[in-house]
Design a protein around this motif. Structure first.
Motif, PDB file in Angstrom:
ATOM      1  N   MET A   1      -1.657  16.278   5.464  1.00  0.00           N
ATOM      2  CA  MET A   1      -2.653  15.247   5.295  1.00  0.00           C
ATOM      3  C   MET A   1      -2.072  13.934   5.800  1.00  0.00           C
ATOM      4  SD  MET A   1      -4.348  13.635   1.855  1.00  0.00           S
ATOM      5  CE  MET A   1      -4.848  15.196   1.212  1.00  0.00           C
ATOM      6  N   VAL A   2      -2.843  13.224   6.564  1.00  0.00           N
ATOM      7  CA  VAL A   2      -2.413  11.945   7.115  1.00  0.00           C
ATOM      8  C   VAL A   2      -3.003  10.826   6.268  1.00  0.00           C
ATOM      9  CG1 VAL A   2      -2.523  10.438   9.119  1.00  0.00           C
ATOM     10  CG2 VAL A   2      -2.298  12.903   9.431  1.00  0.00           C
ATOM     11  N   LYS A   3      -2.143   9.902   5.868  1.00  0.00           N
ATOM     12  CA  LYS A   3      -2.595   8.738   5.107  1.00  0.00           C
ATOM     13  C   LYS A   3      -2.179   7.513   5.875  1.00  0.00           C
ATOM     14  CE  LYS A   3      -2.426  11.034   0.758  1.00  0.00           C
ATOM     15  NZ  LYS A   3      -1.457  11.713  -0.005  1.00  0.00           N
ATOM     16  N   ILE A   4      -3.136   6.858   6.444  1.00  0.00           N
ATOM     17  CA  ILE A   4      -2.866   5.654   7.205  1.00  0.00           C
ATOM     18  C   ILE A   4      -3.272   4.469   6.347  1.00  0.00           C
ATOM     19  CG2 ILE A   4      -3.460   4.340   9.269  1.00  0.00           C
ATOM     20  CD1 ILE A   4      -4.031   7.039  10.622  1.00  0.00           C
ATOM     21  N   GLY A   5      -2.411   3.490   6.295  1.00  0.00           N
ATOM     22  CA  GLY A   5      -2.737   2.328   5.488  1.00  0.00           C
ATOM     23  C   GLY A   5      -1.775   1.198   5.741  1.00  0.00           C
ATOM     24  N   ASN A   6      -2.104   0.084   5.165  1.00  0.00           N
ATOM     25  CA  ASN A   6      -1.267  -1.107   5.262  1.00  0.00           C
ATOM     26  C   ASN A   6      -0.815  -1.426   3.841  1.00  0.00           C
ATOM     27  OD1 ASN A   6      -0.009  -3.413   6.053  1.00  0.00           O
ATOM     28  ND2 ASN A   6      -1.875  -4.593   6.345  1.00  0.00           N
ATOM     29  N   TYR A   7       0.431  -1.104   3.535  1.00  0.00           N
ATOM     30  CA  TYR A   7       0.950  -1.259   2.184  1.00  0.00           C
ATOM     31  C   TYR A   7       1.952  -2.403   2.135  1.00  0.00           C
ATOM     32  CZ  TYR A   7      -1.157   3.292   2.076  1.00  0.00           C
ATOM     33  OH  TYR A   7      -2.054   4.320   2.193  1.00  0.00           O
ATOM     34  N   HIS A   8       1.843  -3.249   1.135  1.00  0.00           N
ATOM     35  CA  HIS A   8       2.789  -4.347   1.010  1.00  0.00           C
ATOM     36  C   HIS A   8       3.936  -3.981   0.074  1.00  0.00           C
ATOM     37  CE1 HIS A   8       0.081  -5.310  -2.419  1.00  0.00           C
ATOM     38  NE2 HIS A   8       1.190  -5.703  -2.994  1.00  0.00           N
ATOM     39  N   LYS A   9       3.848  -2.812  -0.563  1.00  0.00           N
ATOM     40  CA  LYS A   9       4.909  -2.360  -1.456  1.00  0.00           C
ATOM     41  C   LYS A   9       4.901  -0.835  -1.471  1.00  0.00           C
ATOM     42  CE  LYS A   9       4.457  -4.334  -5.396  1.00  0.00           C
ATOM     43  NZ  LYS A   9       4.247  -4.760  -6.785  1.00  0.00           N
ATOM     44  N   VAL A  10       6.096  -0.248  -1.494  1.00  0.00           N
ATOM     45  CA  VAL A  10       6.240   1.199  -1.610  1.00  0.00           C
ATOM     46  C   VAL A  10       7.205   1.461  -2.752  1.00  0.00           C
ATOM     47  CG1 VAL A  10       6.950   3.320  -0.450  1.00  0.00           C
ATOM     48  CG2 VAL A  10       5.844   1.522   0.861  1.00  0.00           C
ATOM     49  N   LEU A  11       6.797   2.335  -3.678  1.00  0.00           N
ATOM     50  CA  LEU A  11       7.617   2.636  -4.848  1.00  0.00           C
ATOM     51  C   LEU A  11       7.950   4.121  -4.895  1.00  0.00           C
ATOM     52  CD1 LEU A  11       5.431   0.714  -7.450  1.00  0.00           C
ATOM     53  CD2 LEU A  11       7.490  -0.116  -6.327  1.00  0.00           C
ATOM     54  N   ALA A  12       9.148   4.443  -5.298  1.00  0.00           N
ATOM     55  CA  ALA A  12       9.564   5.829  -5.512  1.00  0.00           C
ATOM     56  C   ALA A  12       9.816   6.006  -7.003  1.00  0.00           C
ATOM     57  CB  ALA A  12      10.831   6.123  -4.725  1.00  0.00           C
ATOM     58  N   SER A  13       9.397   7.151  -7.532  1.00  0.00           N
ATOM     59  CA  SER A  13       9.515   7.357  -8.968  1.00  0.00           C
ATOM     60  C   SER A  13       9.530   8.838  -9.299  1.00  0.00           C
ATOM     61  CB  SER A  13       8.323   6.693  -9.656  1.00  0.00           C
ATOM     62  OG  SER A  13       8.280   7.001 -11.020  1.00  0.00           O
ATOM     63  N   HIS A  14      10.074   9.153 -10.495  1.00  0.00           N
ATOM     64  CA  HIS A  14       9.887  10.488 -11.049  1.00  0.00           C
ATOM     65  C   HIS A  14       8.394  10.660 -11.304  1.00  0.00           C
ATOM     66  CE1 HIS A  14      13.918  11.956 -12.101  1.00  0.00           C
ATOM     67  NE2 HIS A  14      14.232  10.679 -12.278  1.00  0.00           N
ATOM     68  N   VAL A  15       7.895  11.878 -11.213  1.00  0.00           N
ATOM     69  CA  VAL A  15       6.513  12.124 -11.610  1.00  0.00           C
ATOM     70  C   VAL A  15       6.396  11.870 -13.104  1.00  0.00           C
ATOM     71  CG1 VAL A  15       5.998  13.739  -9.742  1.00  0.00           C
ATOM     72  CG2 VAL A  15       6.966  14.598 -11.864  1.00  0.00           C
ATOM     73  N   MET A  16       5.184  11.683 -13.590  1.00  0.00           N
ATOM     74  CA  MET A  16       4.986  11.274 -14.983  1.00  0.00           C
ATOM     75  C   MET A  16       4.982  12.442 -15.967  1.00  0.00           C
ATOM     76  SD  MET A  16       2.334   8.076 -14.689  1.00  0.00           S
ATOM     77  CE  MET A  16       0.932   9.095 -14.483  1.00  0.00           C
ATOM     78  N   TYR A  17       5.362  13.619 -15.530  1.00  0.00           N
ATOM     79  CA  TYR A  17       5.418  14.780 -16.407  1.00  0.00           C
ATOM     80  C   TYR A  17       6.723  15.515 -16.136  1.00  0.00           C
ATOM     81  CZ  TYR A  17       3.708  16.659 -11.993  1.00  0.00           C
ATOM     82  OH  TYR A  17       3.568  16.952 -10.668  1.00  0.00           O
ATOM     83  N   LYS A  18       7.111  16.393 -17.023  1.00  0.00           N
ATOM     84  CA  LYS A  18       8.333  17.181 -16.812  1.00  0.00           C
ATOM     85  C   LYS A  18       8.011  18.255 -15.782  1.00  0.00           C
ATOM     86  CE  LYS A  18      11.906  19.786 -19.210  1.00  0.00           C
ATOM     87  NZ  LYS A  18      12.931  19.454 -18.284  1.00  0.00           N
ATOM     88  N   ALA A  19       8.573  18.097 -14.590  1.00  0.00           N
ATOM     89  CA  ALA A  19       8.273  19.003 -13.484  1.00  0.00           C
ATOM     90  C   ALA A  19       8.937  20.361 -13.689  1.00  0.00           C
ATOM     91  CB  ALA A  19       8.732  18.391 -12.171  1.00  0.00           C
ATOM     92  N   LYS A  20       8.173  21.405 -13.405  1.00  0.00           N
ATOM     93  CA  LYS A  20       8.705  22.768 -13.431  1.00  0.00           C
ATOM     94  C   LYS A  20       9.361  23.051 -12.082  1.00  0.00           C
ATOM     95  CE  LYS A  20       5.085  24.145 -16.598  1.00  0.00           C
ATOM     96  NZ  LYS A  20       3.851  24.880 -16.778  1.00  0.00           N
ATOM     97  N   ASP A  21       9.998  24.216 -11.952  1.00  0.00           N
ATOM     98  CA  ASP A  21      10.715  24.557 -10.724  1.00  0.00           C
ATOM     99  C   ASP A  21       9.824  24.577  -9.485  1.00  0.00           C
ATOM    100  OD1 ASP A  21      13.085  24.736 -12.100  1.00  0.00           O
ATOM    101  OD2 ASP A  21      13.006  26.918 -12.308  1.00  0.00           O
ATOM    102  N   ASP A  22       8.545  24.913  -9.649  1.00  0.00           N
ATOM    103  CA  ASP A  22       7.641  25.009  -8.502  1.00  0.00           C
ATOM    104  C   ASP A  22       6.792  23.748  -8.311  1.00  0.00           C
ATOM    105  OD1 ASP A  22       6.109  25.389 -10.793  1.00  0.00           O
ATOM    106  OD2 ASP A  22       4.859  26.965  -9.909  1.00  0.00           O
TER     107      ASP A  22
END
Length: 91
Positions: free
Chosen positions: A1-22
């Motif tokens: 999926m292509v997401k084109i946009g003009n972003y003034h900030k980019v954030l990286a984070s853990h997902v908000m739930y406890k991720a399983k192996d998959d």
């Protein structure tokens, strides 16, 4: 999926739930000025581990510092939406 946009900030984070192996453990979020209601955020990419999202963020910062007008994400995983969860798409 292509997401084109003009972003003034980019954030990286853990997902908000406890991720399983998959499931991806990290997400990359783009913030733009939005409109009437203020800033809007969109998930730009999903990542299986900290090393890949860190590498992506480093390359984004490098592109910005060099004045590159556009950046294409390279290290995210493909995902498929399941009921209330996001799974890594192995296909």
């Amino acid at each position: 999926m292509v997401k084109i946009g003009n972003y003034h900030k980019v954030l990286a984070s853990h997902v908000m739930y406890k991720a399983k192996d998959d499931e991806p453990k990290y997400w990359l979020i783009g913030i733009n000025s939005g409109g009437f209601w203020g800033e809007k955020s969109i998930v730009l990419g999903w990542y299986s581990d900290e090393e890949k999202i860190t590498k992506e963020m480093d390359e984004i910062a490098e592109a910005i510092n060099k004045g590159v007008p556009a950046y294409e994400l390279k290290y995210g995983v493909k995902v498929k939406n399941k009921i209330l969860r996001v799974k890594i798409d192995e296909e």
